[in-house]
Motif scaffolding. Structure first.
Motif, PDB file in Angstrom:
ATOM      1  N   VAL A 222      44.939  38.932  34.918  1.00  0.00           N
ATOM      2  CA  VAL A 222      45.246  39.054  32.955  1.00  0.00           C
ATOM      3  C   VAL A 222      44.244  39.990  32.458  1.00  0.00           C
ATOM      4  O   VAL A 222      43.629  40.058  32.505  1.00  0.00           O
ATOM      5  N   ALA A 223      44.924  40.583  31.056  1.00  0.00           N
ATOM      6  CA  ALA A 223      44.894  41.208  29.920  1.00  0.00           C
ATOM      7  C   ALA A 223      44.490  40.632  28.662  1.00  0.00           C
ATOM      8  O   ALA A 223      46.298  40.097  28.371  1.00  0.00           O
ATOM      9  N   GLU A 224      43.529  41.037  28.363  1.00  0.00           N
ATOM     10  CA  GLU A 224      43.751  41.169  26.152  1.00  0.00           C
ATOM     11  C   GLU A 224      44.474  41.863  25.842  1.00  0.00           C
ATOM     12  O   GLU A 224      44.941  42.920  26.773  1.00  0.00           O
ATOM     13  N   LYS A 225      45.370  41.389  25.506  1.00  0.00           N
ATOM     14  CA  LYS A 225      46.457  42.459  24.275  1.00  0.00           C
ATOM     15  C   LYS A 225      45.424  43.608  24.575  1.00  0.00           C
ATOM     16  O   LYS A 225      44.259  42.997  23.569  1.00  0.00           O
ATOM     17  N   GLY A 226      45.253  45.339  24.078  1.00  0.00           N
ATOM     18  CA  GLY A 226      43.964  46.291  23.993  1.00  0.00           C
ATOM     19  C   GLY A 226      43.354  46.294  25.077  1.00  0.00           C
ATOM     20  O   GLY A 226      42.914  47.816  24.983  1.00  0.00           O
ATOM     21  N   GLY A 227      43.319  45.359  26.447  1.00  0.00           N
ATOM     22  CA  GLY A 227      43.050  46.090  27.398  1.00  0.00           C
ATOM     23  C   GLY A 227      40.797  45.717  26.930  1.00  0.00           C
ATOM     24  O   GLY A 227      40.839  46.053  28.276  1.00  0.00           O
ATOM     25  N   ARG A 228      40.711  45.448  26.083  1.00  0.00           N
ATOM     26  CA  ARG A 228      38.978  45.099  25.860  1.00  0.00           C
ATOM     27  C   ARG A 228      38.433  43.900  26.958  1.00  0.00           C
ATOM     28  O   ARG A 228      37.361  44.096  27.297  1.00  0.00           O
ATOM     29  N   ARG A 229      38.946  43.176  27.535  1.00  0.00           N
ATOM     30  CA  ARG A 229      39.007  41.970  29.118  1.00  0.00           C
ATOM     31  C   ARG A 229      40.198  42.031  29.472  1.00  0.00           C
ATOM     32  O   ARG A 229      41.145  41.899  29.449  1.00  0.00           O
ATOM     33  N   ILE A 230      39.722  42.049  31.029  1.00  0.00           N
ATOM     34  CA  ILE A 230      40.776  42.254  31.728  1.00  0.00           C
ATOM     35  C   ILE A 230      40.445  41.032  33.062  1.00  0.00           C
ATOM     36  O   ILE A 230      38.470  41.448  33.778  1.00  0.00           O
ATOM     37  N   PHE A 231      41.144  40.410  33.441  1.00  0.00           N
ATOM     38  CA  PHE A 231      39.991  38.812  34.067  1.00  0.00           C
ATOM     39  C   PHE A 231      41.375  39.011  35.285  1.00  0.00           C
ATOM     40  O   PHE A 231      41.889  39.031  35.592  1.00  0.00           O
ATOM     41  N   VAL A 232      40.413  39.729  36.612  1.00  0.00           N
ATOM     42  CA  VAL A 232      41.185  39.446  38.114  1.00  0.00           C
ATOM     43  C   VAL A 232      40.191  38.099  38.961  1.00  0.00           C
ATOM     44  O   VAL A 232      39.297  37.674  38.897  1.00  0.00           O
ATOM     45  N   THR A 233      41.187  36.959  38.897  1.00  0.00           N
ATOM     46  CA  THR A 233      40.983  35.696  39.358  1.00  0.00           C
ATOM     47  C   THR A 233      39.977  35.982  40.975  1.00  0.00           C
ATOM     48  O   THR A 233      39.627  35.267  41.874  1.00  0.00           O
ATOM     49  N   GLY A 234      40.811  36.693  42.045  1.00  0.00           N
ATOM     50  CA  GLY A 234      40.153  37.587  42.611  1.00  0.00           C
ATOM     51  C   GLY A 234      39.304  38.773  43.805  1.00  0.00           C
ATOM     52  O   GLY A 234      38.426  38.385  42.835  1.00  0.00           O
ATOM     53  N   HIS A 235      38.774  38.886  44.513  1.00  0.00           N
ATOM     54  CA  HIS A 235      38.558  39.852  45.211  1.00  0.00           C
ATOM     55  C   HIS A 235      39.266  40.671  45.538  1.00  0.00           C
ATOM     56  O   HIS A 235      38.614  41.198  46.905  1.00  0.00           O
ATOM     57  N   ALA A 236      39.881  41.882  45.068  1.00  0.00           N
ATOM     58  CA  ALA A 236      40.024  42.680  45.432  1.00  0.00           C
ATOM     59  C   ALA A 236      39.359  44.335  45.959  1.00  0.00           C
ATOM     60  O   ALA A 236      39.532  44.743  47.090  1.00  0.00           O
ATOM     61  N   GLU A 237      38.135  43.780  45.664  1.00  0.00           N
ATOM     62  CA  GLU A 237      36.731  44.151  45.841  1.00  0.00           C
ATOM     63  C   GLU A 237      35.987  44.337  47.749  1.00  0.00           C
ATOM     64  O   GLU A 237      35.901  45.684  48.402  1.00  0.00           O
ATOM     65  N   TYR A 238      36.753  43.286  48.168  1.00  0.00           N
ATOM     66  CA  TYR A 238      36.494  43.273  49.446  1.00  0.00           C
ATOM     67  C   TYR A 238      36.744  43.955  50.450  1.00  0.00           C
ATOM     68  O   TYR A 238      37.944  44.245  50.424  1.00  0.00           O
TER      69      TYR A 238
END
Length: 307
Positions: A222-238
């Protein structure tokens, strides 16, 4: 280009073995470059593993990145020594007078608790409020994403009937959004959590843009319009073996966990998992750094310390 970190941080040896360009502060001081200043609030119990995973992703871009490691002062870590934290990490109070181009807030194994019962929740609220003025773009991961959605928008998390653990297929909802540029229409990503956020709750907020979902795992990005906050519910970094370590840990605790979905070949925990999400993880972080930090942050956003 390199990431700049302390010369003796244990992650350096791992990253250099993978040919990731790491530069110490002393060497970087001789260069006339304004690096991106990124803070990493590490809430995971496995501090060294998590910092290595995220530094690996931050170091795989053309941008020079200056990384500051943070931990919550209001929480006593059971898995990381106080001497390690004092040597390599800072607290919020030590950096609150600074500005950062970006901030990453990791997940944490506290999903089953109401937010207000997490021992460092008050401190988390202070940090998330501080990001409004002192951080240009914040990337929230897993529980961190749920905490950010709850704090900023009042979106609740909901318990799942069993732990969501495995590698799930996701569909890109908006391939033209800068954060999703270069992604295939469908991609894999890890999840490891007991709670979820409903897509319809996010859609109720016009300032939020759902960017990727899974038929099984649900909302992913999920991204806030403008990109000031980005939310990733998983663990892409694993890493390749992170879910395996979690699975065998729970087995040894007698929790009788389900085998992570679509992870071990043939569902056999004795076999080595395929690394099917690595390129997507690098693409996600590099897109965030490029489009929502580097290209948007005002050049003079990082200035003198202020109250």
């Amino acid at each position: 280009m390199p990431i700049r970190i302390q010369a003796d941080l244990p992650a350096i040896e791992v990253l250099e073995a993978e040919n990731i360009f790491v530069m110490t502060y002393d060497r970087a001081a001789g260069q006339d470059i304004r690096p991106l200043k990124i803070a990493l609030l590490n809430l995971m119990p496995t501090k060294t593993e998590t910092e290595t995973q995220l530094l690996r992703l931050l170091g795989n871009t053309p941008l020079q990145v200056d990384v500051e490691l943070l931990h919550p002062a209001s929480h006593v870590s059971k898995n990381t020594s106080s001497s390690y934290l004092q040597k390599y990490y800072k607290t919020f109070d030590q950096v609150k007078g600074q500005r950062f181009d970006g901030l990453i807030i990791t997940g944490a194994p506290v999903e089953k608790l109401p937010f207000e019962e997490v021992d460092y929740w008050t401190e988390m609220c202070r940090i998330m409020d501080w990001t409004r003025t002192n951080v240009y773009s914040t990337l929230y991961i897993c529980w961190g994403a749920q905490a950010g959605l709850y704090y900023h928008y009042g979106i609740e998390k909901h318990p799942l009937h069993e732990k969501l653990s495995g590698i799930y297929n996701h569909q890109v909802l908006n391939p033209y959004h800068p954060l999703m540029r270069g992604f295939d229409d469908n991609y894999f990503a890890p999840h490891s959590r007991y709670t979820t956020v409903y897509l319809e709750d996010v859609k109720a907020h016009r300032e939020l843009l759902p960017l990727a979902v899974s038929d099984i795992a649900g909302l992913h990005i999920v991204a806030e319009k403008g990109g000031r906050r980005i939310f990733v519910t998983g663990h892409a970094e694993y890493d390749r073996d992170t879910l395996a370590k979690e699975y065998f840990r729970d087995v040894n605790r007698g929790l009788e966990p389900k085998i992570p979905y679509n992870y071990f070949p043939g569902g056999d925990p004795a076999k080595t998992p395929a690394f099917t999400w690595r390129s997507n993880a690098h693409l996600l972080v590099s897109n965030w750094l490029n489009y929502y930090v580097y290209q948007q942050v005002p050049y003079d956003f990082i200035g003198e310390e202020h109250a």
